[in-house]
Motif scaffolding. Structure first.
Motif, PDB file in Angstrom:
ATOM      1  N   ASN A 165       0.827  -1.203   0.000  1.00  0.00           N
ATOM      2  CA  ASN A 165       0.000   0.000   0.000  1.00  0.00           C
ATOM      3  C   ASN A 165       0.865   1.259   0.000  1.00  0.00           C
ATOM      4  N   VAL A 166       1.866   1.295   0.888  1.00  0.00           N
ATOM      5  CA  VAL A 166       2.683   2.500   1.015  1.00  0.00           C
ATOM      6  C   VAL A 166       3.569   2.709  -0.215  1.00  0.00           C
ATOM      7  N   LEU A 167       3.864   1.623  -0.940  1.00  0.00           N
ATOM      8  CA  LEU A 167       4.679   1.737  -2.144  1.00  0.00           C
ATOM      9  C   LEU A 167       3.841   1.847  -3.410  1.00  0.00           C
ATOM     10  N   GLY A 168       2.522   2.060  -3.249  1.00  0.00           N
ATOM     11  CA  GLY A 168       1.701   2.496  -4.372  1.00  0.00           C
ATOM     12  C   GLY A 168       0.909   1.458  -5.129  1.00  0.00           C
ATOM     13  N   ALA A 169       0.856   0.212  -4.651  1.00  0.00           N
ATOM     14  CA  ALA A 169       0.063  -0.813  -5.340  1.00  0.00           C
ATOM     15  C   ALA A 169      -1.407  -0.731  -4.931  1.00  0.00           C
ATOM     16  N   ARG A 170      -2.264  -1.319  -5.725  1.00  0.00           N
ATOM     17  CA  ARG A 170      -3.672  -1.525  -5.357  1.00  0.00           C
ATOM     18  C   ARG A 170      -3.755  -2.884  -4.665  1.00  0.00           C
ATOM     19  N   VAL A 171      -4.180  -2.912  -3.424  1.00  0.00           N
ATOM     20  CA  VAL A 171      -4.055  -4.122  -2.616  1.00  0.00           C
ATOM     21  C   VAL A 171      -5.416  -4.752  -2.356  1.00  0.00           C
ATOM     22  N   PHE A 172      -5.493  -6.060  -2.601  1.00  0.00           N
ATOM     23  CA  PHE A 172      -6.672  -6.877  -2.329  1.00  0.00           C
ATOM     24  C   PHE A 172      -6.234  -8.025  -1.427  1.00  0.00           C
ATOM     25  N   THR A 173      -7.163  -8.540  -0.628  1.00  0.00           N
ATOM     26  CA  THR A 173      -6.784  -9.640   0.250  1.00  0.00           C
ATOM     27  C   THR A 173      -7.960 -10.565   0.502  1.00  0.00           C
ATOM     28  N   THR A 174      -7.644 -11.772   0.953  1.00  0.00           N
ATOM     29  CA  THR A 174      -8.651 -12.704   1.445  1.00  0.00           C
ATOM     30  C   THR A 174      -8.427 -12.936   2.933  1.00  0.00           C
ATOM     31  N   ALA A 175      -9.519 -13.170   3.645  1.00  0.00           N
ATOM     32  CA  ALA A 175      -9.460 -13.507   5.065  1.00  0.00           C
ATOM     33  C   ALA A 175     -10.730 -14.281   5.405  1.00  0.00           C
ATOM     34  N   GLY A 176     -10.724 -14.915   6.599  1.00  0.00           N
ATOM     35  CA  GLY A 176     -11.771 -15.877   6.909  1.00  0.00           C
ATOM     36  C   GLY A 176     -12.887 -15.402   7.808  1.00  0.00           C
ATOM     37  N   SER A 177     -12.933 -14.107   8.138  1.00  0.00           N
ATOM     38  CA  SER A 177     -14.019 -13.588   8.962  1.00  0.00           C
ATOM     39  C   SER A 177     -14.191 -12.108   8.685  1.00  0.00           C
ATOM     40  N   ASP A 178     -15.351 -11.578   9.042  1.00  0.00           N
ATOM     41  CA  ASP A 178     -15.591 -10.153   8.854  1.00  0.00           C
ATOM     42  C   ASP A 178     -14.636  -9.322   9.719  1.00  0.00           C
ATOM     43  N   GLU A 179     -14.320  -9.824  10.923  1.00  0.00           N
ATOM     44  CA  GLU A 179     -13.388  -9.112  11.794  1.00  0.00           C
ATOM     45  C   GLU A 179     -12.010  -9.022  11.144  1.00  0.00           C
ATOM     46  N   GLY A 188      -5.450  -0.556   4.914  1.00  0.00           N
ATOM     47  CA  GLY A 188      -5.381   0.130   3.631  1.00  0.00           C
ATOM     48  C   GLY A 188      -5.683  -0.693   2.394  1.00  0.00           C
ATOM     49  N   VAL A 189      -6.238  -1.913   2.546  1.00  0.00           N
ATOM     50  CA  VAL A 189      -6.580  -2.667   1.337  1.00  0.00           C
ATOM     51  C   VAL A 189      -7.768  -2.017   0.638  1.00  0.00           C
ATOM     52  N   GLU A 190      -7.785  -2.163  -0.663  1.00  0.00           N
ATOM     53  CA  GLU A 190      -8.904  -1.646  -1.459  1.00  0.00           C
ATOM     54  C   GLU A 190     -10.139  -2.521  -1.296  1.00  0.00           C
ATOM     55  N   ARG A 191      -9.921  -3.820  -1.170  1.00  0.00           N
ATOM     56  CA  ARG A 191     -11.042  -4.762  -1.047  1.00  0.00           C
ATOM     57  C   ARG A 191     -10.578  -5.950  -0.226  1.00  0.00           C
ATOM     58  N   ALA A 192     -11.306  -6.273   0.835  1.00  0.00           N
ATOM     59  CA  ALA A 192     -11.046  -7.462   1.650  1.00  0.00           C
ATOM     60  C   ALA A 192     -12.149  -8.474   1.368  1.00  0.00           C
ATOM     61  N   ILE A 193     -11.756  -9.657   0.944  1.00  0.00           N
ATOM     62  CA  ILE A 193     -12.708 -10.678   0.491  1.00  0.00           C
ATOM     63  C   ILE A 193     -12.811 -11.765   1.555  1.00  0.00           C
ATOM     64  N   ASN A 194     -13.985 -11.921   2.140  1.00  0.00           N
ATOM     65  CA  ASN A 194     -14.214 -13.027   3.065  1.00  0.00           C
ATOM     66  C   ASN A 194     -14.400 -14.290   2.228  1.00  0.00           C
ATOM     67  N   TYR A 195     -13.399 -15.162   2.251  1.00  0.00           N
ATOM     68  CA  TYR A 195     -13.426 -16.308   1.339  1.00  0.00           C
ATOM     69  C   TYR A 195     -14.536 -17.300   1.661  1.00  0.00           C
ATOM     70  N   ARG A 196     -15.162 -17.139   2.822  1.00  0.00           N
ATOM     71  CA  ARG A 196     -16.302 -18.012   3.152  1.00  0.00           C
ATOM     72  C   ARG A 196     -17.578 -17.561   2.439  1.00  0.00           C
ATOM     73  N   ASP A 197     -17.593 -16.308   2.002  1.00  0.00           N
ATOM     74  CA  ASP A 197     -18.803 -15.731   1.401  1.00  0.00           C
ATOM     75  C   ASP A 197     -18.645 -15.376  -0.069  1.00  0.00           C
ATOM     76  N   GLU A 198     -17.424 -15.105  -0.503  1.00  0.00           N
ATOM     77  CA  GLU A 198     -17.201 -14.631  -1.864  1.00  0.00           C
ATOM     78  C   GLU A 198     -16.080 -15.416  -2.529  1.00  0.00           C
ATOM     79  N   ASP A 199     -16.066 -15.386  -3.867  1.00  0.00           N
ATOM     80  CA  ASP A 199     -15.037 -16.056  -4.653  1.00  0.00           C
ATOM     81  C   ASP A 199     -14.006 -15.011  -5.080  1.00  0.00           C
ATOM     82  N   PHE A 200     -12.787 -15.149  -4.587  1.00  0.00           N
ATOM     83  CA  PHE A 200     -11.767 -14.144  -4.919  1.00  0.00           C
ATOM     84  C   PHE A 200     -11.471 -14.115  -6.409  1.00  0.00           C
ATOM     85  N   VAL A 201     -11.677 -15.241  -7.103  1.00  0.00           N
ATOM     86  CA  VAL A 201     -11.440 -15.271  -8.545  1.00  0.00           C
ATOM     87  C   VAL A 201     -12.360 -14.274  -9.240  1.00  0.00           C
TER      88      VAL A 201
END
Length: 328
Positions: A165-179, A188-201
């Motif tokens: 993020n600090v070096l200028g990329a657009r950052v996306f991530t997956t994690a396993g809970s809303d917390e 600073g991620v642009e989009r956090a994907i709860n892999y239990r609810d959404e398909d990161f692909v």
């Protein structure tokens, strides 16, 4: 300095309960090495793999777990000029961090960044060496590129998110809970994907695909990562939480000019690790000292509570880094 120290050893391969408090001789510094009086030691997944008998120490390394620590320099080996007795450092270790004293190459140590305490500094080496070498050196992440890091709430994930993020990329991530997703958004991620609810692909392909993916999951994530990559994208594999073997269609890699690579840190040469340390000192330490990047802390355990620390880590309930407090 005392001749005997407390340490935690792996009594036999197995679960967290095989970690036992013991006494060992205090190490002597070899050529080019420092001995650090350990204040805090970081707890990492490779420690658990070693404990389970799946990740043997490299030749000549301590059999004690622990790949990073912070503390005071109490002995300096021949050939070392950049550090002196009393310096406060954090270091990448070949092993032995779960102890009151540890020896490690001076070239793999860095000064404790201004503004950080020893507890925070103990969380830097393993994750920052890993992220810098894989995301930026090997993965070649550039400003403006779309970067997907799996396991965003882990020590590796929280580090990768902040640096990208600090070096200028657009950052996306997956994690396993809303917390955990919220913790990633806070970093600073642009989009956090709860892999239990959404398909990161689907999410990343809607954005044009990922230019770079950092993955420590493996297994069925590997073919899904290939689908997620944009043309000319890169996949960097650093671990296999769900297994290293998978069936893969390499035609996609050829037709879309994809790069699949990866590394592990511990078996690399002393020179390779020293070069990573030099990069961190030049590029990353100023960002930490400016307050733009910081380790995310989860929990602290006493040295004799190493088994509880491993249980916490393997529950995957943690967000950020777990440390052992070794000395005051």
């Amino acid at each position: 300095m005392t001749q005997v120290m407390r340490a935690v050893e792996i009594s036999t391969p197995g679960g967290p309960d095989v970690l036992k408090l013991t006494e060992r001789p205090v190490p002597e510094p070899g050529h080019g090495q420092l001995v650090i009086k350990v204040a805090y030691a970081g707890v990492n997944r490779p420690d658990a793999l070693q404990r389970a008998g799946a990740y043997a120490p490299p030749p000549g390394a301590s059999d004690l777990p622990g790949l990073e620590a912070s503390g005071e320099v109490v002995a300096v080996g021949a050939g070392v000029s950049e550090y002196a007795l009393g310096d406060l450092v954090c270091g990448l270790l070949p092993g032995g961090g779960y102890a009151e004293y540890v020896a490690t190459p001076a070239a793999h140590c860095l000064p404790v960044p201004k503004g950080l305490d020893l507890k925070q500094a103990a969380c830097l080496p393993e994750t920052f060496f890993t992220v810098w070498s894989n995301v930026f050196s090997r993965g070649g992440l550039q400003a403006g590129e779309r970067f997907l890091v799996h396991g965003g709430s882990s020590g590796i994930g929280t580090t990768a998110i902040q640096l990208a993020n600090v070096l200028g990329a657009r950052v996306f991530t997956t994690a396993g809970s809303d917390e955990k997703c919220q913790a990633c958004l806070d970093l600073g991620v642009e989009r956090a994907i709860n892999y239990r609810d959404e398909d990161f692909v689907e999410v990343l392909r809607a954005e044009g695909g990922a230019d770079l993916i950092l993955d420590m999951v493996g297994g069925d994530y590997i073919p899904r990562n290939i689908k997620t990559l944009a043309n000319d994208g890169r996949l960097v594999q650093i671990a296999f939480l769900t297994g290293p073997k998978v069936e893969l269609n390499f035609a996609q890699i050829m037709m879309r000019r994809l790069t699949v690579t990866g590394s592990t840190l511990r078996p690399q040469s002393d020179l390779a690790k020293a070069r990573i340390a030099d990069d961190l000192r030049e590029v990353v330490w100023p960002l930490i000292e400016a307050g733009r990047v910081a380790p995310v802390m989860d929990s602290e355990f006493a040295l004799e509570e190493a088994a509880e620390a491993h249980t916490r880590m393997e529950s995957s309930g943690h967000i950020g880094k777990i440390v052992l407090k070794v000395a005051g």
